[in-house]
Scaffold this motif. Structure first.
Motif, PDB file in Angstrom:
ATOM      1  N   LEU A 256      38.499  38.194  51.880  1.00 16.40           N
ATOM      2  CA  LEU A 256      37.531  38.651  50.885  1.00 16.40           C
ATOM      3  C   LEU A 256      36.171  38.949  51.512  1.00 16.40           C
ATOM      4  CD1 LEU A 256      38.497  36.168  48.059  1.00 16.40           C
ATOM      5  CD2 LEU A 256      38.714  38.654  47.943  1.00 16.40           C
ATOM      6  N   ASP A 257      35.804  38.147  52.482  1.00 18.45           N
ATOM      7  CA  ASP A 257      34.504  38.329  53.139  1.00 18.45           C
ATOM      8  C   ASP A 257      34.436  39.690  53.829  1.00 18.45           C
ATOM      9  OD1 ASP A 257      31.944  37.604  53.956  1.00 18.45           O
ATOM     10  OD2 ASP A 257      32.662  36.658  55.797  1.00 18.45           O
ATOM     11  N   GLU A 258      35.546  40.114  54.393  1.00 20.12           N
ATOM     12  CA  GLU A 258      35.569  41.381  55.134  1.00 20.12           C
ATOM     13  C   GLU A 258      35.837  42.586  54.226  1.00 20.12           C
ATOM     14  OE1 GLU A 258      38.544  40.692  58.096  1.00 20.12           O
ATOM     15  OE2 GLU A 258      37.424  39.026  59.019  1.00 20.12           O
ATOM     16  N   LEU A 259      36.260  42.344  52.991  1.00 22.71           N
ATOM     17  CA  LEU A 259      36.633  43.422  52.076  1.00 22.71           C
ATOM     18  C   LEU A 259      35.387  43.967  51.369  1.00 22.71           C
ATOM     19  CD1 LEU A 259      39.502  44.462  51.530  1.00 22.71           C
ATOM     20  CD2 LEU A 259      39.582  42.996  49.497  1.00 22.71           C
ATOM     21  N   ASP A 260      35.362  45.270  51.121  1.00 20.76           N
ATOM     22  CA  ASP A 260      34.205  45.920  50.490  1.00 20.76           C
ATOM     23  C   ASP A 260      34.313  45.798  48.971  1.00 20.76           C
ATOM     24  OD1 ASP A 260      31.961  47.355  49.985  1.00 20.76           O
ATOM     25  OD2 ASP A 260      32.674  49.250  50.816  1.00 20.76           O
ATOM     26  N   ILE A 261      34.095  44.562  48.487  1.00 17.76           N
ATOM     27  CA  ILE A 261      34.175  44.286  47.053  1.00 17.76           C
ATOM     28  C   ILE A 261      32.810  43.816  46.554  1.00 17.76           C
ATOM     29  CG2 ILE A 261      36.634  43.801  46.955  1.00 17.76           C
ATOM     30  CD1 ILE A 261      35.453  40.712  47.044  1.00 17.76           C
ATOM     31  N   SER A 262      32.669  43.698  45.226  1.00 14.29           N
ATOM     32  CA  SER A 262      31.340  43.488  44.639  1.00 14.29           C
ATOM     33  C   SER A 262      31.121  42.115  44.019  1.00 14.29           C
ATOM     34  CB  SER A 262      31.092  44.553  43.569  1.00 14.29           C
ATOM     35  OG  SER A 262      31.437  45.831  44.052  1.00 14.29           O
ATOM     36  N   TYR A 263      32.151  41.467  43.530  1.00  8.80           N
ATOM     37  CA  TYR A 263      32.016  40.128  42.942  1.00  8.80           C
ATOM     38  C   TYR A 263      33.396  39.515  42.770  1.00  8.80           C
ATOM     39  CZ  TYR A 263      33.381  42.318  38.496  1.00  8.80           C
ATOM     40  OH  TYR A 263      34.067  43.000  37.519  1.00  8.80           O
ATOM     41  N   LEU A 264      33.428  38.203  42.560  1.00  6.11           N
ATOM     42  CA  LEU A 264      34.687  37.471  42.353  1.00  6.11           C
ATOM     43  C   LEU A 264      34.665  36.750  41.012  1.00  6.11           C
ATOM     44  CD1 LEU A 264      34.888  35.615  45.806  1.00  6.11           C
ATOM     45  CD2 LEU A 264      35.954  37.800  45.230  1.00  6.11           C
ATOM     46  N   HIS A 265      35.828  36.656  40.369  1.00  5.54           N
ATOM     47  CA  HIS A 265      36.067  35.698  39.301  1.00  5.54           C
ATOM     48  C   HIS A 265      36.975  34.623  39.897  1.00  5.54           C
ATOM     49  CE1 HIS A 265      35.183  38.404  35.570  1.00  5.54           C
ATOM     50  NE2 HIS A 265      34.098  38.075  36.243  1.00  5.54           N
ATOM     51  N   VAL A 266      36.456  33.429  40.056  1.00  6.35           N
ATOM     52  CA  VAL A 266      37.184  32.357  40.748  1.00  6.35           C
ATOM     53  C   VAL A 266      37.779  31.403  39.727  1.00  6.35           C
ATOM     54  CG1 VAL A 266      37.036  30.530  42.471  1.00  6.35           C
ATOM     55  CG2 VAL A 266      35.565  32.542  42.667  1.00  6.35           C
TER      56      VAL A 266
ATOM     57  N   MET B 209      34.866  57.012  45.779  1.00  7.03           N
ATOM     58  CA  MET B 209      33.711  56.550  44.993  1.00  7.03           C
ATOM     59  C   MET B 209      32.978  55.469  45.781  1.00  7.03           C
ATOM     60  SD  MET B 209      35.498  56.216  41.207  1.00  7.03           S
ATOM     61  CE  MET B 209      37.145  55.871  41.850  1.00  7.03           C
ATOM     62  N   PRO B 210      32.182  55.837  46.774  1.00  4.81           N
ATOM     63  CA  PRO B 210      31.522  54.834  47.625  1.00  4.81           C
ATOM     64  C   PRO B 210      30.642  53.855  46.852  1.00  4.81           C
ATOM     65  CG  PRO B 210      31.310  57.043  48.553  1.00  4.81           C
ATOM     66  CD  PRO B 210      31.882  57.208  47.185  1.00  4.81           C
ATOM     67  N   HIS B 211      30.128  54.298  45.696  1.00  6.73           N
ATOM     68  CA  HIS B 211      29.238  53.456  44.898  1.00  6.73           C
ATOM     69  C   HIS B 211      29.990  52.613  43.874  1.00  6.73           C
ATOM     70  CE1 HIS B 211      30.101  57.063  42.658  1.00  6.73           C
ATOM     71  NE2 HIS B 211      29.593  56.556  41.556  1.00  6.73           N
ATOM     72  N   ALA B 212      31.337  52.648  43.882  1.00  3.39           N
ATOM     73  CA  ALA B 212      32.119  51.931  42.866  1.00  3.39           C
ATOM     74  C   ALA B 212      31.942  50.421  42.986  1.00  3.39           C
ATOM     75  CB  ALA B 212      33.600  52.289  42.997  1.00  3.39           C
ATOM     76  N   CYS B 213      31.980  49.769  41.833  1.00  2.39           N
ATOM     77  CA  CYS B 213      31.964  48.307  41.762  1.00  2.39           C
ATOM     78  C   CYS B 213      33.405  47.815  41.666  1.00  2.39           C
ATOM     79  CB  CYS B 213      31.180  47.872  40.519  1.00  2.39           C
ATOM     80  SG  CYS B 213      31.129  46.089  40.261  1.00  2.39           S
ATOM     81  N   ILE B 214      33.751  46.819  42.486  1.00  2.00           N
ATOM     82  CA  ILE B 214      35.113  46.271  42.477  1.00  2.00           C
ATOM     83  C   ILE B 214      35.037  44.759  42.299  1.00  2.00           C
ATOM     84  CG2 ILE B 214      37.291  46.018  43.728  1.00  2.00           C
ATOM     85  CD1 ILE B 214      36.569  48.561  45.288  1.00  2.00           C
ATOM     86  N   GLY B 215      35.593  44.286  41.187  1.00  2.68           N
ATOM     87  CA  GLY B 215      35.674  42.853  40.925  1.00  2.68           C
ATOM     88  C   GLY B 215      37.058  42.329  41.242  1.00  2.68           C
ATOM     89  N   VAL B 216      37.138  41.048  41.601  1.00  7.78           N
ATOM     90  CA  VAL B 216      38.394  40.455  42.084  1.00  7.78           C
ATOM     91  C   VAL B 216      38.636  39.098  41.408  1.00  7.78           C
ATOM     92  CG1 VAL B 216      39.664  39.719  44.144  1.00  7.78           C
ATOM     93  CG2 VAL B 216      37.910  41.505  44.344  1.00  7.78           C
ATOM     94  N   ASP B 217      39.852  38.880  40.896  1.00  8.82           N
ATOM     95  CA  ASP B 217      40.269  37.552  40.442  1.00  8.82           C
ATOM     96  C   ASP B 217      40.914  36.795  41.600  1.00  8.82           C
ATOM     97  OD1 ASP B 217      39.475  38.009  37.848  1.00  8.82           O
ATOM     98  OD2 ASP B 217      41.461  38.502  37.102  1.00  8.82           O
TER      99      ASP B 217
END
Length: 449
Positions: free
Chosen positions: A330-340, A302-310
């Motif tokens: 995280l900078d190098e990972l293909d993710i979409s947003y973070l919850h910090v 799913m190339p268009h998938a959104c991935i959020g990360v805690d």
């Protein structure tokens, strides 16, 4: 109970709390209570508490004061995680009348009936506390939220058997246990009959679904079986998986979602740290390499998938090198947003006793850096979606002359306000990113659903 009475609810914390508040509210409505907004005069105010962050603890007193300001004679009840962990601390807050822990919160109407029948009841005498030993929280109560017309939170699992060193949730919610597959499907059908288009699956550790059905520790069904069964429920347009542990998000589930009728390409996967040394101190059940594999698998199918990360910053022992390892990971990972989350010490957790405490000033600085990275990641993800056609489910609120909504892959969009669009699905083209960071759209067709 007096059927003319009014009740109001305030929920702190997670989607799971919202689903449980909604279920408790329906028990009041079943007894003839009128539910009103928390900002309105009510006879009973119910606060569903959270213990995940220090701020949620502090906010409780403010909310109690807010209720008392509206109606000084109101009855105030506290339920939920903080009520289980520190019941007497909540009971000591001026104005609180009743505190119910993990096993008692769903019996709230029963306890209030008893207390209101007592003419000598007054908060000046101190709150009544009913808080079990957490080992007694070994049964399951299903719940789901209906409030926002566009989506509902459906609880499928509760509790956690993991022993992460920073976390109080096992102390607040007990062992991992699940609803039966039949009940989940029945609840999903009930939700769909309300005209709700999207269901978000929620729980403490939903990837552990199936454990504890019928009061035992075996898995009667797997999470994958749950997902496959829900995909067949009539009337649901969208299903969204909330937070799921990377070690429990199996490739088979990712593959199924990629071909699913209703499950959307959006995953929220806790990482907590990109440093394997810190992950070990946290007692997480994976290393960063596994996390990279999960992200790669999602993007492969799913190339268009959104991935959020805690992510948690400032955990004891997090040196500058460990933090930078996380940042670059995280900078190098293909993710979409973070919850910090800025680490805060919680009573009765191993992490609170650890050495090499990170100064709060350093924690805040690291948190700010990761929030900046999150904004950069979200912007890059949104830009990658411009010019594509997506499906948007429109929300119900008029904000500054615009209606908002989310695509299936969690891009937030805006469009000039039109009440006819509320709770409808439309195919759109993502045009450009506005100054506020949201995406402007062109609607391509008539309503899809």
């Amino acid at each position: 109970m007096d059927a003319s009475k009014k009740v109001a609810f305030y929920t702190l914390g997670c989607k799971l709390n919202f689903s449980e508040t909604s279920t408790i509210a329906r028990s009041f409505e079943g007894e003839g209570f009128e539910r009103v907004e928390f900002s309105e005069p009510a006879d009973i105010y119910v606060i569903n508490t959270c213990s995940v962050t220090e701020n949620a603890d502090k906010k409780f007193k403010t909310i109690v004061k807010q209720a008392q300001k509206i109606n000084p004679e109101a009855f105030v009840a506290a339920v939920g995680c903080y009520a289980q962990l520190k019941p007497h601390e909540l009971a000591d807050v001026e104005g609180v009348d009743l505190v119910l822990g993990a096993t008692e919160k769903f019996k709230l109407t029963h306890y209030i009936n008893d207390l209101l029948a007592n003419p000598n009841r007054t908060s000046k005498n101190g709150a009544e506390v009913h808080s079990c030993e957490i080992e007694d929280a070994d049964f399951y109560v299903g719940s789901y939220s209906i409030g926002d017309r566009t989506r509902a939170f459906l609880k499928v699992q509760d509790g956690c058997d993991y022993k992460c060193t920073y976390c109080t949730i096992p102390l607040a919610r007990g062992i991992s246990r699940s609803d039966t597959l039949e009940n989940v499907l029945n609840n999903a059908s009930e939700i769909s009959k309300q005209g709700i288009k999207e269901i978000v699956l929620t729980g403490v550790n939903i990837g552990d679904y199936g454990k504890g059905e019928f009061g035992n520790k075996k898995h009667e069904h797997t999470f994958l079986e749950l997902v496959k069964a829900l995909d067949q429920v009539d009337g649901i347009e969208r299903l969204r998986i909330s937070s799921i542990e990377p070690n429990l998000l199996k490739n088979e589930t990712i593959e199924f979602v990629s071909k699913s009728r209703t499950f959307v390409p959006h995953f929220h996967i806790p990482l907590q740290s990109g440093s394997n040394d810190i992950l070990k101190l946290m007692r997480r059940r994976y290393m960063s390499e596994l996390y990279t594999e999960r992200v790669s698998k999602i993007k492969e199918v799913m190339p268009h998938a959104c991935i959020g990360v805690d992510v948690i910053v400032g955990f004891p022992g997090e040196t500058e090198e460990c933090f930078l390892e996380t940042y670059h990971f995280l900078d190098e990972l293909d993710i979409s947003y973070l919850h910090v989350f800025t680490y805060s010490e919680r009573d009765n957790t191993p992490a609170a006793e650890m050495e090499n405490v990170v100064p709060m000033k350093v924690r805040n600085k690291r948190s700010k850096m990761l929030r900046g990275l999150s904004a950069k990641k979200r912007r890059a993800f949104y830009e990658s979606q411009l010019g594509t056609n997506r499906t948007v489910l429109f929300e119900g609120e008029n904000k500054y002359g615009y209606i908002h909504g989310f695509t299936e892959n969690y891009v937030k969009v805006k469009y000039p306000w039109n009440p006819e669009l509320v709770n409808t699905l439309h195919e759109v083209t993502l045009s450009n990113i506005d100054e506020d960071g949201m995406v402007r759209i062109e609607i391509l067709n008539n309503v899809l659903a």
